[in-house]
Design an enzyme around this catalytic site. Structure first.
Site, PDB file in Angstrom:
ATOM      1  N   GLU A  13      -4.713  -8.447  -0.970  1.00  0.00           N
ATOM      2  CA  GLU A  13      -5.574  -7.937   0.259  1.00  0.00           C
ATOM      3  C   GLU A  13      -7.021  -7.496  -0.088  1.00  0.00           C
ATOM      4  O   GLU A  13      -6.922  -6.451  -1.018  1.00  0.00           O
ATOM      5  CB  GLU A  13      -4.860  -7.214   1.189  1.00  0.00           C
ATOM      6  CG  GLU A  13      -4.146  -7.363   2.325  1.00  0.00           C
ATOM      7  CD  GLU A  13      -3.461  -6.346   3.230  1.00  0.00           C
ATOM      8  OE1 GLU A  13      -4.539  -5.879   3.645  1.00  0.00           O
ATOM      9  OE2 GLU A  13      -2.509  -6.276   3.399  1.00  0.00           O
TER      10      GLU A  13
ATOM     11  N   GLU B 196       0.861  -1.241   0.080  1.00  0.00           N
ATOM     12  CA  GLU B 196       0.089   0.075   0.099  1.00  0.00           C
ATOM     13  C   GLU B 196       0.804   1.219  -0.038  1.00  0.00           C
ATOM     14  O   GLU B 196       0.475   2.280   0.511  1.00  0.00           O
ATOM     15  CB  GLU B 196      -0.891   0.024   1.080  1.00  0.00           C
ATOM     16  CG  GLU B 196      -1.831  -1.194   1.066  1.00  0.00           C
ATOM     17  CD  GLU B 196      -2.791  -1.270   2.291  1.00  0.00           C
ATOM     18  OE1 GLU B 196      -2.779  -0.387   3.217  1.00  0.00           O
ATOM     19  OE2 GLU B 196      -3.662  -2.537   2.538  1.00  0.00           O
TER      20      GLU B 196
END
Length: 373
Positions: free
Chosen positions: A297, A190
Site C-alpha cells: 500500500e 499495519e
C-alpha cells in the site's frame, strides 16, 4: 567406498534441491494449480517488472459507483490496473442479510477480475469481534481483541465462526473456467501501528504471532482453503531487518512480504531514500528465503504533486536491485472531492501517469497475459 560417497553426494544434492523447490512455492502444499502458477509468475515477472494495483478500482471511482467494467485507471490509460484490491470488512459484525449481500458483490468483483486476467489482493479491515468501535482502536470503547480470539481465548469460537464464513466464500468463488480464483490475502495489515485493534500496543508479540499462525492454519488445514497467497505487511515503522521481522510468524506461514508506506512517500514529507531502503530490506529477505515481495500500500492523497508517479513512486520502486511483484495505491472515493490516490480524466497528474503506464517496468492488466498458467 567411492560408490557410497557418490550416492551420499547425489542424495545430499537432491535433498537440497527439494528443500529449495519447496521454498519457492506457496506455504500451502495443496494450493491449487492456478494459485501456484500465480505465485511462480509473480516471482518471475518481479525480476524486471512490477504490476500496478489500485484498491477498489472497479467497484467505484471519483464521482461514480458500480459502472460495469469501469475504473478511473482504465478511463485514463485504456487498461485496468493489473492488481485490483478488495476488502472483507463487511463479512462480519453486521446483520446476516447485509453480510450475504456484501459477499455477493465482492465475489463478482473478484470473479470479473480473474476472468479478465487480473490479480486480486484482499485486505481485511476486520471489525472488532469482542467490542464496538469497528476496526479502528477507540480508547473509550475498544477491547484488545487479539488475546480473546486466539486459541484459549474466551472468544476463540467466535473467531472460528468468522473464519469459516470467509473460507466458505473463498471456496465458492470460481471463475468462468470453473477454477477457484487465487487471491493474495493480506490480514492484519499495519500491525506495527496503534490505529487498529490488532496493532502493536494492543497485543503482545506472542499473541500476534499466535493469531497469524492460527488464521493460516484454520483456513488452510481445517477449512481447506487452497486459493490464498498469504501476505504480511506492517507499516513503515522499521529501519532494519530485525525490526521488520519483530512480529514475523515464520517462513512457514507467509508467502509474500510487503509494507504499507504513505509517510515517506509525501504524506509526511518526502523521504525517498528511507522508503527505498525499507523496500530493499523486504526484497532482500524475500529473495533469500524464496518469498514474494511487494509494495502492498502507498499513495499520496489528492496527488498534489503532478509528477508523483515518475519522480517519486517509480524512482523508489526501481532504484537498487529490488524485485517487487506489485505496488498498490489506495482507493478513489466516489463522493469525496479530495480522497483519491489514482488519477481520473482531467486530473493534472494524468500526463505523468501516462509516462508511468508506458514505462517498460510497469505492467497493467492488459500486459499480464495468462498469469494463472
Amino acid at each position: 567406498m567411492i560408490h557410497t560417497r557418490l550416492l551420499i553426494l547425489v542424495l545430499s544434492i537432491s535433498a537440497s534441491h527439494f528443500v529449495m523447490a519447496q521454498s519457492q512455492g506457496p506455504v500451502d502444499a495443496k494450493a491449487t494449480k492456478e494459485t501456484k502458477a500465480l505465485y511462480k509468475n509473480l516471482k518471475k515477472l518481479a525480476k524486471h517488472h512490477t504490476v500496478f494495483g489500485h484498491q477498489h478500482a472497479t467497484e467505484y471511482g471519483h464521482g461514480w459507483v458500480g459502472d460495469e467494467n469501469r475504473s478511473d485507471v482504465k478511463s485514463v490509460t485504456g487498461s485496468h490496473p493489473g492488481v485490483i484490491g478488495v476488502d472483507l470488512s463487511g463479512f462480519s459484525g453486521r446483520p446476516a442479510a447485509d453480510v450475504e449481500k456484501t459477499k455477493t458483490e465482492v465475489r463478482k468483483t473478484v470473479i470479473d477480475t480473474y476472468n479478465r486476467g487480473g490479480i486480486i489482493t484482499v485486505a481485511w479491515h476486520f471489525p472488532n469481534p469482542v467490542s464496538t468501535g469497528g476496526f479502528y482502536w477507540k480508547d473509550s470503547v475498544s477491547l484488545p481483541a487479539v488475546k480473546y480470539i486466539i486459541p484459549g481465548g474466551k472468544a476463540h469460537d467466535t473467531y472460528k465462526e468468522i473464519l469459516r464464513s470467509i473460507a466458505n466464500w473463498a471456496n465458492n468463488t470460481r471463475g468462468a473456467d470453473g477454477k477457484l480464483v487465487p487471491m493474495i490475502f493480506r490480514p492484519f495489515h499495519e500491525f506495527d501501528g496503534e490505529w487498529f485493534w490488532w496493532g502493536k500496543p494492543h497485543c503482545t508479540r506472542e499473541e500476534f504471532i499466535s493469531l497469524w499462525q492460527f488464521t493460516v492454519s484454520y483456513l488452510r488445514d481445517s477449512m481447506g482453503v487452497h486459493n490464498f497467497i498469504y501476505a504480511f505487511s506492517p507499516d513503515n515503522k522499521f529501519t532494519t531487518t530485525a525490526e521488520y521481522l519483530e512480529r514475523y510468524p515464520g517462513d512457514g506461514w507467509v508467502d509474500l512480504l510487503g509494507m504499507d508506506n504513505y509517510g515517506d512517500m509525501g504524506r509526511d514529507g518526502y523521504n525517498l531514500d528511507q522508503a527505498s531502503k525499507k523496500l530493499q530490506i523486504i526484497s532482500d529477505y524475500a529473495r533469500k528465503n524464496g518469498k514474494l515481495a511487494a509494495f502492498t500500500e502507498t499513495g499520496l492523497e489528492s496527488l498534489p504533486n503532478p509528477n508523483w508517479w515518475m519522480e517519486v513512486l517509480l524512482k523508489v520502486m526501481h532504484s537498487g536491485n529490488k524485485q517487487l511483484c506489485y505496488v498498490l495505491v489506495w482507493r478513489n472515493d466516489a463522493q469525496s472531492p479530495t480522497h483519491y490516490y489514482a488519477p481520473f480524466p482531467g486530473h493534472n497528474s494524468v500526463p505523468d501517469f501516462i509516462k508511468f503506464y508506458n514505462d517498460p517496468y510497469t505492467l497493467f492488466e492488459k500486459d499480464l497475459g495468462n498469469i494463472y498458467k
